[in-house]
Design an enzyme around this catalytic site. Structure first.
Site, short mmCIF file in Angstrom:
data_model
loop_
_atom_site.label_atom_id
_atom_site.label_comp_id
_atom_site.label_asym_id
_atom_site.label_seq_id
_atom_site.Cartn_x
_atom_site.Cartn_y
_atom_site.Cartn_z
N PRO A 102 15.38 2.12 13.81
CA PRO A 102 13.92 2.17 13.90
C PRO A 102 13.19 0.99 14.65
CG PRO A 102 14.64 2.92 11.63
CD PRO A 102 15.77 2.13 12.36
N ARG B 143 -3.29 10.13 6.88
CA ARG B 143 -1.73 10.62 6.86
C ARG B 143 -1.76 11.83 5.64
NH1 ARG B 143 -2.89 5.66 5.54
NH2 ARG B 143 -2.51 4.15 6.83
N LYS C 294 9.57 6.29 15.53
CA LYS C 294 9.84 5.38 14.63
C LYS C 294 10.07 6.05 13.24
CE LYS C 294 7.60 3.31 11.38
NZ LYS C 294 6.56 2.51 10.65
N ARG D 206 0.88 -1.28 -0.02
CA ARG D 206 -0.08 0.15 0.07
C ARG D 206 0.67 1.23 0.08
NH1 ARG D 206 -3.16 1.75 3.53
NH2 ARG D 206 -4.83 2.67 2.19
N ASP E 299 9.75 -1.02 14.80
CA ASP E 299 8.36 -1.30 14.42
C ASP E 299 7.92 -2.45 15.07
OD1 ASP E 299 9.54 -3.09 12.90
OD2 ASP E 299 8.38 -2.67 11.11
N HIS F 218 7.72 -5.60 13.75
CA HIS F 218 8.60 -6.70 13.37
C HIS F 218 9.71 -6.53 14.35
CE1 HIS F 218 6.53 -8.17 10.04
NE2 HIS F 218 6.38 -6.70 9.46
#
Length: 357
Positions: A315, A256, A298, A207, A317, A319
């Site tokens: 960073p 956003r 992040k 996306r 996130d 994961h």
């Protein structure tokens, strides 16, 4: 005689099937130029030999006779078959894997167009590449490679030394680095990274790519490749600053959109001077980025790592958080990997993203 097909044993193609007897025109470099109707099987076989030789040793491509020249007795210039390209530069590049970089989550305008063939748009530039093993073919001039793409792919850095610096007792990081050993931290444009990672929030890679393509098509300058194909440069701050929020919403940005428009206004007004961020320390640059509307920890770290090449940035996130919780309960050993934390982050991120696929 010039149009009589040349007898030639039909060779097998890459799948082991025999090539059919269809014919194709090849242009002879004598004067005047005339087409020579020869068996496609002969042309295809000779063409494969030519391309193989040129990619293996591009510096001698104009000094050594072409195989088809020996067949027909006159020099010729083959027209590439549809779907094939004659790349201009071939470079042996260890620790560079285009497939891994494409899927590493740091670059959203790079894609694999067919197996081992890639295209990338950086700012207003377009490049096509091909890779076989450590050999990478760049469809650009030597000057373009030296002045832009060499730096873009961070080719002056030896990434082998980063892998060698990993603690051998850390089996997880050792495995992650081996899995993504061809990843490099690209030197991308800070403005493009700022907007890209604002868009990345609560989003997936597919996306994000689509959103960036949408705003580039809507607001970026249209460009034409040397093969006549259209592409769009990344939109400038002044363009996005004056864009209607409703129009940005139509580009699938969702909530956003207001972040993108607000940040573009801040850059345009001089509230933040992106060109000065690179001169700052990682800590100071991150502080400045956090002042922008919509930029959190992040996103600021992603911009520092991928847009400013601040290798201390790490960073975190979903994961990375999962990996830290499972393998580094006391926290990631930043002190050991000082100045290269961002590279280790990429190895971990790619490993977590792809190891189960």
């Amino acid at each position: 005689a010039a149009t009589r097909p040349i007898p030639f044993e039909t060779p097998a193609n890459q799948t082991g099937e025999r090539v059919g007897p269809a014919c194709e025109y090849w242009r002879i470099s004598s004067t005047p130029l005339q087409p020579l109707n020869i068996c496609l099987s002969a042309a295809s076989y000779a063409k494969r030999l030519i391309i193989s030789e040129r990619r293996r040793n591009p510096q001698t491509q104009h000094r050594r006779p072409d195989p088809l020249t020996s067949l027909i007795g006159v020099p010729f210039q083959p027209t590439p078959l549809k779907g094939e390209r004659n790349f201009m530069l071939t470079k042996p590049l260890p620790h560079l894997n285009l497939h891994q970089i494409t899927n590493s989550g740091q670059c959203f305008r790079m894609k694999e167009t067919s197996p081992n063939h890639f295209s990338i748009i950086a700012k207003d530039r377009y490049l096509e590449l091909s890779q076989t093993g450590n050999s990478v073919c760049f469809d650009c001039t030597e000057e373009e490679f030296e002045t832009f793409w060499k730096n873009y792919f961070d080719l002056d850095q030896d990434y082998g030394k980063y892998i060698q610096a990993i603690n051998t007792n850390d089996k997880y990081l050792t495995a992650a680095a081996a899995h993504g050993s061809g990843i490099r931290i690209l030197r991308q444009d800070v403005w493009e990274m700022l907007i890209s990672f604002l868009i990345s929030q609560q989003n997936n890679i597919v996306r994000i790519r689509r959103c960036i393509e949408n705003i580039s098509r809507e607001y970026g300058e249209k460009k034409i490749t040397k093969t006549g194909e259209e592409y769009y440069a990344f939109p400038a701050p002044e363009t996005l600053a004056f864009a209607e929020e409703e129009a940005l919403l139509k580009c699938n940005l969702g909530y956003r959109a207001k972040y993108v428009k607000g940040t573009a206004k801040s850059v345009l007004s001089g509230e933040i001077q992106l060109e000065k961020l690179g001169e700052m320390s990682y800590k100071k640059a991150k502080e400045e980025l956090l002042k922008l509307y919509g930029v959190g920890e992040k996103v600021a770290d992603c911009i520092c790592l991928f847009g400013l090449h601040k290798m201390e940035a790490f960073p975190i996130d979903t994961h990375i958080r999962q990996a830290l919780d499972a393998h580094y309960k006391r926290g990631f050993p930043n002190r050991r990997y000082k100045g290269m934390q961002g590279i280790m982050q990429q190895y971990i991120f790619y490993y977590e993203l792809t190891q189960h696929t």
